[in-house]
Write an enzyme that holds these catalytic residues in place. Structure first.
Site, PDB file in Angstrom:
ATOM      1  NE  ARG A  44     -18.415  -5.400  10.580  1.00 18.71           N
ATOM      2  CZ  ARG A  44     -19.167  -4.630   9.794  1.00 18.71           C
ATOM      3  NH1 ARG A  44     -20.483  -4.598   9.962  1.00 18.71           N
ATOM      4  NH2 ARG A  44     -18.634  -3.891   8.843  1.00 18.71           N
ATOM      5  CB  CYS A  60      -2.625   4.670   7.496  1.00 15.80           C
ATOM      6  SG  CYS A  60      -3.650   5.173   6.092  1.00 15.80           S
ATOM      7  CB  CYS A 112      -2.272   0.688   8.281  1.00 13.18           C
ATOM      8  SG  CYS A 112      -2.708  -0.686   7.196  1.00 13.18           S
ATOM      9  CB  CYS A 127     -19.926  -0.453   5.439  1.00  9.11           C
ATOM     10  SG  CYS A 127     -18.973  -1.214   6.794  1.00  9.11           S
ATOM     11  CB  CYS A 168      -0.927   0.014   1.213  1.00  7.60           C
ATOM     12  SG  CYS A 168      -2.051   1.440   1.212  1.00  7.60           S
ATOM     13  CB  CYS A 177     -19.161  -5.656   2.714  1.00  7.55           C
ATOM     14  SG  CYS A 177     -18.531  -4.023   3.202  1.00  7.55           S
ATOM     15  CB  CYS A 203     -15.932  -7.867   4.819  1.00  9.01           C
ATOM     16  SG  CYS A 203     -17.452  -7.651   5.780  1.00  9.01           S
TER      17      CYS A 203
END
Length: 353
Positions: free
Chosen positions: A273, A71, A74, A203, A67, A143, A111
Site C-alpha cells: 500500500r 519518534c 512523528c 500489517c 504520545c 484494521c 484503519c
C-alpha cells in the site's frame, strides 16, 4: 553500468526466490532511463496475485497527539512542536461517522489508529466497543493500530471483529536507534509476532526518506518477508514543520518508484500500500506507483491531507485499474456512485520539497 535484465528478477520473484543483495541494490541505484522497464517487471509480479485490482483503505486518527514516544519523524511525538489537532479517544458517534465516510468512498478497510505507546484499559475498551459498532453497521474490514500489544490484547481485538492489526517496523533494525529511543526494533517485532500467534492478519511496513541507507531499505523489506507480513504500508516521510526531521527532503518521484519496485520484487504476494507521502513525493507520477503497489489510502492521513477521493478514483479508472470489494472481487458498477464531491479535510502542512 551493466544493464540488468529486470524481467529475470521478476522471474526469480515469481518463483519465490529472494533477490541477492547486489540485485536489490541494483534496483535502487538504476538509472532513470531504466525505470519504465523496472515498473513493467514489477507489474508482472503484482498482476500474478492482484490482477488489475486496487484495494482502498480509509484511515481514522481516533486519538491524536498525546504520545509519550520520541519518534523523530512523528508530528504526534512528545518531542514534536508541530501544529496539529490533539484530542483523546473519539466518541463512538464520531467513529461511526468516519465509517460511514469510508463506506461511501468505496474503501474496503477502516484503519483505526490511536496515538500512544500502548492503550490503557479504558481506551482499549472503547476501541473494542467501537469496532463492534462499526461491524454491526457496515461491511467493512477493520484494521487496528494501537501501539505495542500482547497476545491477550490481540485475541480480544479478534473477538471484537478486528481482522488485521497494524504495527509498522518503520525502518531496519540497524537504523531504528537513529529515529527513536523509547522503544526498540525488537519491541515492534514482538507485537507483529503476537498478531501472528493469534491467527490474525499482520500489517507492517515502514517510512522511507528518513536518512536511511540503501541497505536499510533492503533490510526492512527482508525483515517484513521473514515475518511473513501480509499487508505492507510504504510511507514516504513528510518532513512536517515542528518535527525533528522537518529538514529532511531526500526523496523524488523516481526514488519512490524504485523503492516500490524493490518491495514488490522482494514481497511478491503481499498487499503493498502506498501510504503517507504519496501526494507529496510521487506528485504527478502517483499513478505509476500502482504498477508495483496494489493498494492506497483514500482520503486523508493521520495529521496530513491527501488528495480528494474523486481524484483518487479518477486516477485509478484512467489507468485501467478497477476497485476491489472487501471480499477481494472487482467492484461492479459506477465507482463514483455515492462518492461526495468534498468532505472535511485534515490540515495540510506547509512542506517544501
Amino acid at each position: 553500468m551493466t544493464t540488468v535484465n529486470w524481467q529475470s528478477l521478476a522471474d526469480k520473484s515469481l518463483a519465490g526466490l529472494v533477490l541477492s543483495r547486489d540485485e536489490a541494490l541494483a534496483v535502487l541505484t538504476a538509472p532513470d532511463d531504466q525505470l519504465l522497464d523496472q515498473l513493467a517487471a514489477a507489474y508482472r509480479v503484482r498482476r500474478a496475485t492482484w490482477g488489475n485490482r486496487v484495494r482502498l483503505h480509509f484511515l481514522l486518527n481516533a486519538q491524536s497527539g498525546l504520545c509519550p514516544e520520541d519518534c523523530n519523524y512523528c508530528s504526534q511525538s512528545k518531542i514534536s512542536a508541530a501544529e496539529i489537532e490533539k484530542y483523546p479517544m473519539l466518541a463512538q458517534e464520531k467513529i461511526l461517522e468516519a465509517a460511514d465516510r469510508a463506506a461511501a468512498l468505496k474503501a474496503g478497510t477502516l484503519c483505526m489508529v490511536i496515538s500512544g505507546r500502548t492503550p490503557g484499559d479504558t481506551v482499549f475498551g472503547k476501541v473494542l466497543d467501537a469496532v463492534k459498532a462499526v461491524r454491526a453497521k457496515h461491511d467493512l474490514k477493520i484494521c487496528a493500530c494501537l501501539g505495542l500489544l500482547n497476545e491477550e490484547q490481540v485475541l480480544r481485538l479478534k473477538e471484537a471483529g478486528v481482522e488485521t492489526v497494524n504495527h509498522n517496523l518503520n525502518t531496519s533494525a540497524n537504523y531504528t536507534p537513529e529515529i527513536v529511543s523509547t522503544h526498540t526494533f525488537e519491541d515492534r517485532v514482538n507485537t507483529v509476532e503476537a498478531v501472528k500467534a493469534a491467527g490474525m492478519k499482520t500489517c507492517s511496513g515502514g517510512i522511507l526518506g528518513m536518512g536511511e541507507s540503501d541497505d536499510d531499505v533492503i533490510d526492512l523489506a527482508l525483515s517484513l518477508r521473514d515475518l511473513d507480513v501480509k499487508s505492507v504500508p510504504v510511507n514516504f516521510l513528510i518532513p512536517v514543520p515542528g518535527t525533528s526531521f522537518e529538514g529532511r527532503n531526500e526523496l523524488d518521484p523516481r526514488r519512490c518508484l524504485r523503492i516500490l519496485v524493490l518491495y514488490r520484487l522482494l514481497l511478491p504476494t503481499q498487499e503493498i500500500r502506498i501510504s503517507g507521502g504519496r501526494e507529496v513525493h510521487l506528485r504527478s507520477m502517483q499513478v505509476m506507483g500502482l504498477y508495483p503497489a496494489n493498494s492506497i489510502f483514500v482520503g486523508d492521513y493521520l495529521t496530513t491531507q491527501g488528495q480528494t477521493a474523486r481524484d483518487d478514483l479518477r486516477m485509478i479508472e484512467d489507468a485501467g485499474f478497477v476497485l476491489e470489494t472487501p471480499d477481494g472481487e472487482p467492484l461492479e458498477g459506477d465507482p463514483f456512485a455515492g462518492v461526495p464531491e468534498s468532505y472535511p479535510r485534515a490540515p495540510l502542512p506547509l512542506v517544501e520539497v
